[in-house]
Enzyme design. Structure first.
Site, short mmCIF file in Angstrom:
data_model
loop_
_atom_site.label_atom_id
_atom_site.label_comp_id
_atom_site.label_asym_id
_atom_site.label_seq_id
_atom_site.Cartn_x
_atom_site.Cartn_y
_atom_site.Cartn_z
N ASP A 1 0.82 -1.21 0.00
CA ASP A 1 0.00 0.00 0.00
C ASP A 1 0.85 1.26 0.00
OD1 ASP A 1 -2.25 -1.56 0.09
OD2 ASP A 1 -2.59 -1.32 2.23
N ARG A 2 0.29 2.32 -0.52
CA ARG A 2 0.99 3.59 -0.57
C ARG A 2 1.44 4.04 0.81
NH1 ARG A 2 -1.51 9.14 -3.33
NH2 ARG A 2 0.23 10.52 -2.80
#
Length: 327
Positions: free
Chosen positions: A148-149
């Site tokens: 995930d970012r």
């Protein structure tokens, strides 16, 4: 920054070669539609506009040598092209300085939190675009997996199609080792080590995802180990048996222990209380990544050092610290 109309106005018929044997359809498509938002790629698959051997297919289906893949016209009104000099020099330097391992076949990077793994969906550039600018002579740089970012830590990138294929086969065969560090709210339940709950991913109108525990979800298994009691929260390590979207975040939430800094599944007031102490993002770090090198056959175990904000919050909240959390 240059802007241009996306030149994706004709049907493409692409034959799968031996280099892409066994690759997921979504990953295969993204190599040909690099400037197309990821959400749009999934949309054309769901609508049946992508065909494999003239039949409908799912994003998770594997393509095989000799398959004919129909890629439909994709209308992207304005596409931003990342040109040389557009990615800030500081970002280029930061990624270069955090390459944990590199050879002629692959590289492992300690990804900073807040950096997406690829551009699209309103993000001009991601880590893969940075790496392609740093290594312009490597023509087949591809993400082996994604995180995930908002998650920091180990990210593996291949430099050759054959290496990508071999590494993704290891993922399918559950031969990867992935271990994370996370800070969870409250106290982790005593003697709770294995969380075995199916997870279901649902599309949101804004193009994002929401994941929940559901009987009709995909099998998902995480192993949590309490590492340290902190002030009002716990530090845990997590080993993944499966790699579902948002798996750690939702499995932790299922035990009443949302991750610190989780704006999607967490507690807003809890996050607000801890933000002044320096943790302004998701407290999740991909600390270890283990795999067999596809070329040398050597077992590789890489460790990504904690970023300063994560180190600081642990120090401040540790039982021996004088730092206090006002509540």
């Amino acid at each position: 920054m240059k802007e241009q109309k996306a030149p994706l106005t004709k049907v493409q018929m692409v034959e799968v070669t031996s280099e892409d044997e066994g690759q997921r359809l979504d990953n295969f498509l993204m190599r040909f539609l690099r400037k197309v938002p990821k959400t749009l790629v999934y949309r054309i698959i769901r609508k049946g506009e992508v065909r494999v051997n003239k039949g409908r297919a799912k994003a998770s289906d594997r393509v095989h040598e000799g398959d004919m893949v129909r890629i439909p016209p994709v209308v992207v009104p304005e596409t931003k092209v990342v040109t040389e000099g557009e990615i800030p020099l500081g970002q280029l330097q930061r990624i270069e300085e955090n390459i944990l391992y590199e050879d002629n076949d692959l590289m492992v990077i300690n990804k900073p939190a807040g950096v997406a793994v690829h551009g699209g969906g309103g993000v001009d550039w991601g880590l893969i675009e940075v790496v392609r600018q740093l290594r312009p002579l490597a023509k087949r740089l591809e993400l082996v997996h994604r995180i995930d970012r908002d998650t920091s830590g180990c990210l593996l990138i291949s430099k050759k199609a054959s290496v990508l294929k071999a590494l993704q086969q290891q993922i399918r065969d559950n031969q990867f080792e992935k271990r994370y560090l996370a800070i969870v709210s409250g106290q982790w339940p005593k003697r709770k080590h294995k969380v075995d709950l199916p997870l279901k991913k649902e599309h949101l109108p804004d193009g994002g995802w929401h994941v929940s525990v559901a009987a009709d979800g995909k099998p998902s298994v995480s192993y949590f180990t309490l590492e340290q009691h902190l002030k009002g929260c716990d530090l845990v390590s997590v080993k993944l048996e499966t790699g579902r979207t948002h798996q750690i975040r939702v499995h932790a939430l299922s035990q009443g222990c949302a991750l610190l800094g989780d704006d999607k599944y967490g507690d807003r007031e809890f996050n607000k209380r801890y933000r002044p102490l320096g943790m302004k993002r998701l407290a999740l770090h991909a600390q270890f990544l283990g795999f067999t090198h596809p070329v040398t056959g050597q077992w590789m175990l890489l460790e990504a050092p904690l970023w300063p904000d994560f180190e600081k919050i642990i120090a401040v909240l540790s039982e021996n610290s004088t730092g206090r959390v006002e509540g």
